[in-house]
Design a protein around this motif. Structure first.
Motif, PDB file in Angstrom:
ATOM      1  N   ILE A 191       0.938  -1.316   0.063  1.00 42.00           N
ATOM      2  CA  ILE A 191       0.215   0.114   0.057  1.00 42.00           C
ATOM      3  C   ILE A 191       0.862   1.272  -0.093  1.00 42.00           C
ATOM      4  O   ILE A 191       1.725   1.611   0.999  1.00 42.00           O
ATOM      5  CB  ILE A 191      -0.970   0.146   1.163  1.00 42.00           C
ATOM      6  CG1 ILE A 191      -1.756  -1.227   1.276  1.00 42.00           C
ATOM      7  CG2 ILE A 191      -1.533   1.256   1.147  1.00 42.00           C
ATOM      8  CD1 ILE A 191      -2.580  -1.555   2.632  1.00 42.00           C
ATOM      9  N   ALA A 192       0.803   1.960  -1.161  1.00 37.97           N
ATOM     10  CA  ALA A 192       1.625   3.382  -1.118  1.00 37.97           C
ATOM     11  C   ALA A 192       0.611   4.293  -0.859  1.00 37.97           C
ATOM     12  O   ALA A 192      -0.612   4.443  -1.344  1.00 37.97           O
ATOM     13  CB  ALA A 192       2.084   3.388  -2.641  1.00 37.97           C
ATOM     14  N   THR A 193       1.157   5.437  -0.144  1.00 42.43           N
ATOM     15  CA  THR A 193       0.399   6.509   0.149  1.00 42.43           C
ATOM     16  C   THR A 193       0.842   7.461  -0.682  1.00 42.43           C
ATOM     17  O   THR A 193       1.930   7.623  -1.445  1.00 42.43           O
ATOM     18  CB  THR A 193       0.941   6.960   1.764  1.00 42.43           C
ATOM     19  OG1 THR A 193       2.225   7.164   1.554  1.00 42.43           O
ATOM     20  CG2 THR A 193       0.490   6.178   2.786  1.00 42.43           C
ATOM     21  N   SER A 194      -0.310   8.554  -1.180  1.00 48.60           N
ATOM     22  CA  SER A 194      -0.242   9.370  -2.158  1.00 48.60           C
ATOM     23  C   SER A 194      -1.222  10.448  -2.236  1.00 48.60           C
ATOM     24  O   SER A 194      -2.456  10.267  -1.921  1.00 48.60           O
ATOM     25  CB  SER A 194      -0.042   8.837  -3.749  1.00 48.60           C
ATOM     26  OG  SER A 194      -0.389  10.106  -4.596  1.00 48.60           O
ATOM     27  N   ALA A 197      -4.154  10.222  -4.673  1.00 47.93           N
ATOM     28  CA  ALA A 197      -4.770   8.964  -4.719  1.00 47.93           C
ATOM     29  C   ALA A 197      -6.246   9.336  -4.463  1.00 47.93           C
ATOM     30  O   ALA A 197      -6.378  10.323  -4.089  1.00 47.93           O
ATOM     31  CB  ALA A 197      -4.415   7.892  -3.886  1.00 47.93           C
ATOM     32  N   GLU A 223       7.650   7.149  -8.911  1.00 48.40           N
ATOM     33  CA  GLU A 223       6.582   6.756  -9.927  1.00 48.40           C
ATOM     34  C   GLU A 223       6.393   5.183 -10.133  1.00 48.40           C
ATOM     35  O   GLU A 223       5.581   4.605 -10.272  1.00 48.40           O
ATOM     36  CB  GLU A 223       6.594   7.600 -10.999  1.00 48.40           C
ATOM     37  CG  GLU A 223       5.380   7.332 -11.932  1.00 48.40           C
ATOM     38  CD  GLU A 223       4.122   7.854 -11.292  1.00 48.40           C
ATOM     39  OE1 GLU A 223       3.063   7.030 -11.392  1.00 48.40           O
ATOM     40  OE2 GLU A 223       4.252   8.859 -10.663  1.00 48.40           O
ATOM     41  N   LEU A 226       5.145   3.347  -7.283  1.00 50.96           N
ATOM     42  CA  LEU A 226       3.707   3.592  -7.013  1.00 50.96           C
ATOM     43  C   LEU A 226       3.088   2.858  -8.148  1.00 50.96           C
ATOM     44  O   LEU A 226       1.915   2.088  -7.922  1.00 50.96           O
ATOM     45  CB  LEU A 226       3.499   4.999  -7.577  1.00 50.96           C
ATOM     46  CG  LEU A 226       3.319   6.130  -6.624  1.00 50.96           C
ATOM     47  CD1 LEU A 226       3.162   7.223  -6.979  1.00 50.96           C
ATOM     48  CD2 LEU A 226       2.542   5.928  -5.230  1.00 50.96           C
ATOM     49  N   THR A 227       3.520   2.586  -9.241  1.00 54.43           N
ATOM     50  CA  THR A 227       2.750   1.692 -10.372  1.00 54.43           C
ATOM     51  C   THR A 227       2.942   0.432  -9.856  1.00 54.43           C
ATOM     52  O   THR A 227       2.022  -0.356 -10.419  1.00 54.43           O
ATOM     53  CB  THR A 227       3.839   1.920 -11.616  1.00 54.43           C
ATOM     54  OG1 THR A 227       3.602   3.286 -12.220  1.00 54.43           O
ATOM     55  CG2 THR A 227       2.958   0.797 -12.873  1.00 54.43           C
ATOM     56  N   SER A 229       2.757  -0.987  -6.925  1.00 51.72           N
ATOM     57  CA  SER A 229       1.846  -1.121  -5.624  1.00 51.72           C
ATOM     58  C   SER A 229       0.566  -1.536  -5.895  1.00 51.72           C
ATOM     59  O   SER A 229       0.106  -1.536  -6.902  1.00 51.72           O
ATOM     60  CB  SER A 229       1.875  -0.021  -4.718  1.00 51.72           C
ATOM     61  OG  SER A 229       1.120   0.811  -5.453  1.00 51.72           O
ATOM     62  N   HIS A 231      -1.974  -0.875  -3.961  1.00 55.28           N
ATOM     63  CA  HIS A 231      -3.057   0.216  -3.672  1.00 55.28           C
ATOM     64  C   HIS A 231      -2.289   1.420  -3.499  1.00 55.28           C
ATOM     65  O   HIS A 231      -1.353   1.622  -2.832  1.00 55.28           O
ATOM     66  CB  HIS A 231      -3.967  -0.396  -2.516  1.00 55.28           C
ATOM     67  CG  HIS A 231      -4.742  -1.564  -2.524  1.00 55.28           C
ATOM     68  ND1 HIS A 231      -5.940  -1.722  -3.268  1.00 55.28           N
ATOM     69  CD2 HIS A 231      -4.585  -2.621  -1.905  1.00 55.28           C
ATOM     70  CE1 HIS A 231      -6.346  -2.856  -2.880  1.00 55.28           C
ATOM     71  NE2 HIS A 231      -5.425  -3.392  -2.015  1.00 55.28           N
ATOM     72  N   GLN A 232      -3.181   2.334  -3.891  1.00 52.11           N
ATOM     73  CA  GLN A 232      -2.580   3.927  -3.646  1.00 52.11           C
ATOM     74  C   GLN A 232      -3.641   4.465  -2.945  1.00 52.11           C
ATOM     75  O   GLN A 232      -4.756   4.513  -3.414  1.00 52.11           O
ATOM     76  CB  GLN A 232      -2.117   4.646  -4.809  1.00 52.11           C
ATOM     77  CG  GLN A 232      -1.088   3.880  -5.805  1.00 52.11           C
ATOM     78  CD  GLN A 232      -0.839   4.748  -7.192  1.00 52.11           C
ATOM     79  OE1 GLN A 232      -1.065   5.955  -7.248  1.00 52.11           O
ATOM     80  NE2 GLN A 232      -0.307   3.870  -8.237  1.00 52.11           N
ATOM     81  N   THR A 234      -4.807   7.703  -0.026  1.00 50.68           N
ATOM     82  CA  THR A 234      -4.680   8.994   0.803  1.00 50.68           C
ATOM     83  C   THR A 234      -5.370   9.009   1.778  1.00 50.68           C
ATOM     84  O   THR A 234      -6.206   8.122   2.406  1.00 50.68           O
ATOM     85  CB  THR A 234      -5.545  10.172  -0.337  1.00 50.68           C
ATOM     86  OG1 THR A 234      -5.170  11.418   0.330  1.00 50.68           O
ATOM     87  CG2 THR A 234      -6.872  10.098  -0.332  1.00 50.68           C
TER      88      THR A 234
END
Length: 264
Positions: A191-194, A197, A223, A226-227, A229, A231-232, A234
């Motif tokens: 799970i990446a935080t952005s 998102a 980037e 992120l691609t 991961s 899930h992205q 927020t």
């Protein structure tokens, strides 16, 4: 071992200590770091045992806790040296603290080939305070592994250690990790935080192990990661601020996972 007094700046051991205190490169080359202050030293002593070297000032020997810790080291296998206040000050970055230092070996742990339990992946976080806070929050949330990509601040730097408040000793930290390979091979969701998102952290099922991916303070997660991961996400907020500090974000994520895992 008995305590040994050093009074000269030209002493070879003192010169080595000063290099460790002032140079990140020297710490990395030596595979050692400094723990500064009673709390860190006491935590290390209880969790890991005696350090290779204990350093205390003459003045600190009148401080009950510091004197007790120094005596434990002197009674055990650790070397223990006593410095005048003027020499000790050049080694410590803590103002108005108790003059006690441990020199400890930094762990060199083989990296797991596949993520299978909850973990933290750190992509380029630079600030020692942020990094240490992430370590502390992760340990408090029961996460046992942290993987650091290239360009991330040195996990065992004295400032990071102080911000972590001893949490380093309760988990495993891996440095210079190929995060791309690790994410590709992961057996659990990543799970990446952005801040860009659309999916909210609260929309995910976090009752099972996950790997949290956090990025550089200004640029965020790279980037290509992120691609890869799963899930992205927020973290929704109501104020006009664009995003949360990475240390604050990590704490929200970890303890939403704790909430879900402990709510029945």
């Amino acid at each position: 071992m008995a305590r040994k007094a050093i009074s000269s700046r030209d002493n070879p051991l003192y010169k080595e200590l000063k290099l460790l205190a002032t140079s990140s490169q020297a710490r990395r080359r030596a595979g050692r770091t400094l723990l500064d202050g009673v709390h860190l030293c006491e935590t290390y002593l209880h969790k890991m045992g005696c350090p290779p070297l204990c350093v205390v000032s003459e003045e600190a020997l009148s401080h009950a806790e510091a004197a007790h810790i120094a005596q434990q080291c002197a009674d055990g296998p650790a070397r223990c040296i006593v410095l005048p206040e003027s020499l000790f000050r050049a080694l410590s970055q803590v103002e108005h603290g108790v003059d006690l230092l441990f020199v400890v070996d930094t762990p060199d742990v083989p990296v797991a080939s596949r993520l299978q339990q909850s973990a933290v992946l750190i992509d380029g976080v630079q600030d020692p305070g942020n990094f240490g806070s992430i370590v502390r929050s992760a340990a408090a949330a029961g996460i046992a592994e942290i993987y650091c990509g290239p360009g991330t601040t040195f996990a065992w730097a004295p400032k990071v250690m102080r911000a972590g408040m001893g949490a380093h000793f309760f988990l495993e930290i891996f440095e210079n990790v190929d995060l791309q390979a690790l994410v590709r091979a992961s057996a659990i969701p990543v799970i990446a935080t952005s801040s860009h998102a659309e999916k909210r952290i609260y929309d995910l099922d976090l009752t099972q192990p996950v790997a949290w991916l956090f990025g550089h303070e200004g640029q965020g997660v790279a980037e290509h990661l992120l691609t890869l991961s799963t899930h992205q996400v927020t973290i929704p907020h109501l104020g006009a601020i664009e995003s949360l500090n990475v240390a604050a974000s990590s704490a929200v994520c970890f303890f939403e996972q704790v909430r879900q895992q402990t709510t029945r």
